[in-house]
Design an enzyme around this catalytic site. Structure first.
Site, mmCIF file in Angstrom:
data_model
loop_
_atom_site.group_PDB
_atom_site.id
_atom_site.type_symbol
_atom_site.label_atom_id
_atom_site.label_comp_id
_atom_site.label_asym_id
_atom_site.label_seq_id
_atom_site.Cartn_x
_atom_site.Cartn_y
_atom_site.Cartn_z
ATOM 1 N N ASP B 17 38.783 32.946 81.758
ATOM 2 C CA ASP B 17 39.780 31.905 82.044
ATOM 3 C C ASP B 17 39.124 30.525 82.055
ATOM 4 O O ASP B 17 39.593 29.597 81.404
ATOM 5 C CB ASP B 17 40.427 32.154 83.415
ATOM 6 N N GLY B 292 38.512 40.524 75.733
ATOM 7 C CA GLY B 292 39.374 39.519 76.363
ATOM 8 C C GLY B 292 39.899 38.518 75.367
ATOM 9 O O GLY B 292 40.379 38.889 74.294
ATOM 10 N N GLU B 293 39.776 37.235 75.709
ATOM 11 C CA GLU B 293 40.363 36.209 74.843
ATOM 12 C C GLU B 293 39.322 35.230 74.292
ATOM 13 O O GLU B 293 39.290 34.966 73.097
ATOM 14 C CB GLU B 293 41.439 35.446 75.622
ATOM 15 N N ASP B 294 38.461 34.720 75.180
ATOM 16 C CA ASP B 294 37.568 33.654 74.735
ATOM 17 C C ASP B 294 36.565 34.151 73.688
ATOM 18 O O ASP B 294 36.484 33.607 72.595
ATOM 19 C CB ASP B 294 36.836 33.054 75.951
ATOM 20 N N SER B 295 35.813 35.205 74.017
ATOM 21 C CA SER B 295 34.802 35.681 73.068
ATOM 22 C C SER B 295 35.468 36.260 71.818
ATOM 23 O O SER B 295 34.910 36.200 70.718
ATOM 24 C CB SER B 295 33.897 36.731 73.720
#
Lengths: 188, 402
Positions: B17, B292-295
């Site tokens: 996040d 997840g989202e960022d990586s």
């Protein structure tokens, strides 16, 4: 107050002081544990339509509206005419019958709930289960009586839905009006 | 006058996040010349994160700081839980030009209350999770009436992979950076040297990075790497991804710098890296397992073959999200390559035995490599998330002051 997730089509929510009828409320899961409700709304006062999104636990002010039992009488283009128990005629626009229109046919006896706001009908709800006769369907598949195999059937008003493969033309079937799905074949 | 954007970020799990919010905040400041305040609720986690991004900051000093700090032009402030309502502070936030609640985190009630009395238009954005599902395009940009003030407009803003969504975070120079890193043979060599392999053994090793959630599939994948012909170096940053590695090697307390070997496999434990260092790692590896989202997004900009370990949701809805991404990502791939990728991705995300699946995927890495480049180019044609947000705010202002 109700959460966005609890609001059902046909209910009315207040936004910036105006009443909006919920025509559709779709639930989508976002990431992690969050969820989103996308609503199609119609302003009861001016007919304007819009789409909005809410977090599923957003609290919305909704109003409980007057309801009356009505039955369908006839179609007087472009209005659908219903009568109440006092034989008072109530004219309703096609747009206000969105979830019902597909089941309306001449001679139907279902007792519906008409919902009013400031003396104007804003929606009509059918009973949860209704019975309709199949006007056309392909012949039955021999040997299958499980009900798991389905086929397309057409009702008297042209509406089509999937029914069990053993259903025949002229059969009466129960339909769940919330899901629009065939439930069972019934005898009349 | 410079517009002021306020971002609220709740740290739930690891640094995903804050990773996204930090990138966004920096990009808004550095590329769009905006004033940005980033409110973060987990100060200890934030301190660790920021000290990794900006070596000038000392984590211990940050922890004991007055809960407001400046880093890379971004003003970072502690979001106290529960919120301690102070009239002036609530008003200060309410006179922002834009307020973003990242990933649907809820604004403090006192701030919402302060929005009732705003005297100028304010855009309140709910920046949602990334998803490739089709409903995202239908919901992106829709308003969410909140009955606070007619001057306040709340909008749901969805990142995405296609036109009609908010796009993905991408700094202006990111694609060039990856091209640069990938042209530097010595950078790859430096990575290999971290493994301490002898020159003969390290002849053309396969470099992979691992950043995933816990899954029983890990052990079987490691088995497959161990029995490979080609040497393989697996880079694992410190954190929860290490748990499975520790148990596989029957060891504990792994720390950055540790190197473990079995068969063809060498595992290198990396320290917590800055975002730029992690981007570089993704760029240099031949295969990245991300989560997840960022990586996940960064791996796509790195244009290397990758597998996405999606955040598991209780009701299994994450598999629908995975399928939706797959439908976009695998378009145009040869059948054999697509099948191998799909099988491994599914196996990994469902915790199945990935040993054979890896042996089927491994020969397809060159096909996946050229595909990853095409995919990167396709994504790069779209405006990035920060630019889309800024453009959205410009349109909002124009409509508020026609």
């Amino acid at each position: 107050m109700k959460t966005a997730q609890e609001i059902k089509p046909g209910q009315v929510i207040m936004i910036d002081g105006s009443p909006w009828k919920v025509q559709k409320n779709e639930f989508n899961r976002a990431g992690r544990s969050s969820a989103i409700n996308k609503m199609k709304l119609k302003n009861i006062l001016n007919g304007m339509q819009t789409e909005t999104t809410f977090k599923c636990d957003d609290k919305l002010e909704y109003i409980v509206l007057e309801q009356k039992e009505v039955t369908y009488s006839y179609f007087a283009d472009p209005m659908y005419v219903f009568v109440d128990s006092d034989y008072e005629q109530i004219e309703i626009e096609k747009d206000d019958l969105e979830n019902v229109l597909m089941y309306i046919e001449d001679g139907m006896e279902d007792v519906c709930q008409a919902v009013f706001y400031n003396n104007k009908v804003i929606s009509v709800d059918l009973p949860k289960t209704i019975v309709r006769q199949i006007a056309y369907t392909e012949p039955s598949v021999r040997g299958d009586t499980s009900g798991k195999v389905t086929k397309l059937a057409r009702l008297g008003n042209g509406h089509e839905l999937q029914v069990s493969s053993f259903c025949e033309i002229g059969d009466y079937i129960e339909i769940d009006t919330l899901t629009g799905e065939y439930k069972a074949r019934v005898k009349r | 006058m410079t517009a002021r954007w306020t971002i609220f970020c709740s740290i739930i799990d690891n640094f995903g996040d804050i990773g996204v919010c930090w990138r966004l905040a920096r990009q808004l400041v550095n590329e769009h010349r905006l004033e940005v305040e980033l409110w973060v609720d987990d100060w200890p986690a934030l301190s660790g994160f920021v000290s990794a991004q900006c070596p000038a900051f000392d984590e211990a000093a940050l922890l004991s700081s007055s809960h407001i700090l400046w880093a890379d032009g971004v003003c970072i402030r502690q979001w106290p839980r529960p919120w301690k309502s102070q009239f002036l502070l609530d008003q200060h936030i309410a006179v922002s030009d834009v307020i973003i609640e990242a990933f649907g985190c809820e604004l403090p009630d006192a701030v919402k209350q302060a929005l009732v009395d705003v005297s100028k238009p304010l855009l309140w954005l709910n920046l949602e999770y990334l998803s490739a599902e089709t409903w995202v395009k239908d919901c992106h940009g829709l308003s969410s009436p909140q009955n606070v003030s007619r001057l306040v407009k709340k909008i749901f803003f969805f990142p995405g992979f296609e036109q009609g969504t908010g796009g993905l975070l991408r700094e202006t120079d990111l694609i060039n950076k990856h091209a640069h890193w990938q042209q530097q043979a010595d950078l790859r060599q430096q990575l290999i040297q971290l493994a301490g392999l002898k020159p003969v053994a390290c002849d053309n090793p396969l470099l992979v990075s691992l950043f995933s959630y816990h899954t029983p599939a890990l052990t079987t994948w490691l088995d497959a790497l161990v029995e490979q012909q080609q040497p393989v170096i697996c880079f694992v940053p410190v954190g929860k991804s290490l748990d499975g590695i520790q148990s596989y090697f029957s060891t504990s307390q792994l720390v950055a710098g540790n190197v473990l070997s079995r068969g063809a496999l060498t595992v290198v434990v990396l320290p917590f890296r800055s975002q730029e260092e992690y981007d570089c790692l993704l760029s240099l590896c031949d295969f990245n397992l991300v989560r997840g989202e960022d990586s996940f997004v960064r791996a796509q900009w790195a244009a290397r073959p990758m597998i996405w370990h999606i955040y598991p949701q209780d009701d299994g809805v994450h598999m629908l999200k995975l399928q939706a991404f797959e439908q976009l990502y695998l378009q145009g791939l040869e059948n054999d390559v697509r099948k191998a990728w799909h099988a491994f991705s599914n196996g990994w995300n469902q915790g199945e035995d990935c040993r054979e699946l890896w042996h089927h995927l491994r020969p397809q890495l060159s096909g996946l490599q050229s595909h990853a480049r095409k995919w990167q180019k396709k994504l790069a044609v779209m405006p990035d998330l920060a630019t889309n947000l800024v453009n959205f705010e410009t349109l909002f202002k124009l409509s508020a002051h026609p």
